[in-house]
Design an enzyme around this catalytic site. Sequence first.
Site, PDB file in Angstrom:
ATOM      1  N   HIS A 145      -4.446   7.745   4.588  1.00 29.93           N
ATOM      2  CA  HIS A 145      -4.828   7.624   3.184  1.00 29.93           C
ATOM      3  C   HIS A 145      -6.307   7.234   3.103  1.00 29.93           C
ATOM      4  O   HIS A 145      -6.890   6.737   4.077  1.00 29.93           O
ATOM      5  CB  HIS A 145      -3.990   6.557   2.483  1.00 29.93           C
ATOM      6  CG  HIS A 145      -2.554   6.941   2.284  1.00 29.93           C
ATOM      7  ND1 HIS A 145      -1.700   6.274   1.438  1.00 29.93           N
ATOM      8  CD2 HIS A 145      -1.827   7.950   2.833  1.00 29.93           C
ATOM      9  CE1 HIS A 145      -0.507   6.840   1.461  1.00 29.93           C
ATOM     10  NE2 HIS A 145      -0.561   7.854   2.314  1.00 29.93           N
ATOM     11  N   GLU A 154      -7.987   4.806   1.716  1.00 29.43           N
ATOM     12  CA  GLU A 154      -8.381   3.418   2.006  1.00 29.43           C
ATOM     13  C   GLU A 154      -8.261   3.129   3.503  1.00 29.43           C
ATOM     14  O   GLU A 154      -9.117   2.466   4.083  1.00 29.43           O
ATOM     15  CB  GLU A 154      -7.499   2.434   1.216  1.00 29.43           C
ATOM     16  CG  GLU A 154      -7.636   2.541  -0.298  1.00 29.43           C
ATOM     17  CD  GLU A 154      -6.675   3.562  -0.909  1.00 29.43           C
ATOM     18  OE1 GLU A 154      -6.142   4.426  -0.173  1.00 29.43           O
ATOM     19  OE2 GLU A 154      -6.456   3.476  -2.127  1.00 29.43           O
ATOM     20  N   CYS A 166      -1.699   2.488  -2.626  1.00 31.45           N
ATOM     21  CA  CYS A 166      -0.262   2.426  -2.386  1.00 31.45           C
ATOM     22  C   CYS A 166       0.035   1.111  -1.653  1.00 31.45           C
ATOM     23  O   CYS A 166      -0.883   0.428  -1.199  1.00 31.45           O
ATOM     24  CB  CYS A 166       0.179   3.629  -1.545  1.00 31.45           C
ATOM     25  SG  CYS A 166      -0.303   3.510   0.193  1.00 31.45           S
ATOM     26  N   CYS A 171      -1.721   0.820   1.804  1.00 29.73           N
ATOM     27  CA  CYS A 171      -3.174   0.613   1.759  1.00 29.73           C
ATOM     28  C   CYS A 171      -3.526  -0.760   1.216  1.00 29.73           C
ATOM     29  O   CYS A 171      -4.493  -1.388   1.664  1.00 29.73           O
ATOM     30  CB  CYS A 171      -3.831   1.712   0.930  1.00 29.73           C
ATOM     31  SG  CYS A 171      -3.757   3.328   1.730  1.00 29.73           S
TER      32      CYS A 171
HETATM   33 ZN   LIG Z   1      -2.267   4.541   0.575  1.00 30.83          ZN
END
Ligand SMILES: [Zn+2]
Length: 170
Positions: free
Chosen positions: A60, A62, A90, A93
């Site tokens: 992801h 981040e 999310c 992250c």
């Molecule tokens: Zn994430």
Amino acid sequence: MPFSPEIPEDHAFLAQAIELSRHALEDEGKTPFGALVVIDGEVIATGTSSVIELRDPTAHAEVMALRAAGSKLGRHLLEGAVMYSSSEPCPMCLVACYWAHVSRLVYAATSHDVAVNGFEDFQYYRELTAPNSERTLLEEVSVDGETRKIAAAALASWADKMPFPVEPKL
Ligand SMILES: [Zn+2]
């Protein structure tokens, strides 16, 4: 922003994160998320969501930004860093920011905005507050007894090797 008051530079850095998220419109294998790690007003690293491109469910934006920042700075703890994200991280992250000791998190779109556009973040946040028996990860199993003792002993052996007393963080 829920975590701390906005400061003027937040908007400029968020604009950069949002611009990164727009790469997904042109680059194959990207999804529309972007993140920056900023320390003392300097962009240390950026990340875009590269899950499909790298075939890595943890890639992801981040996490990618944290990996790049760690690599650039030669350390995994980023006290004093600000994570700017094009949208609310999310759960994975968010916790990655905790693991990295990021000091501040600023995001633009919310988990609701993300969910409306077909991503599961909101569902996973809800899932984490549900009892184990109601979660969709049906094979979540914790064992007691001898197997637990063996695994816990491996943890204790590691802690015993530390040059300083390990402080329980219960
Ligand atoms: Zn994430």
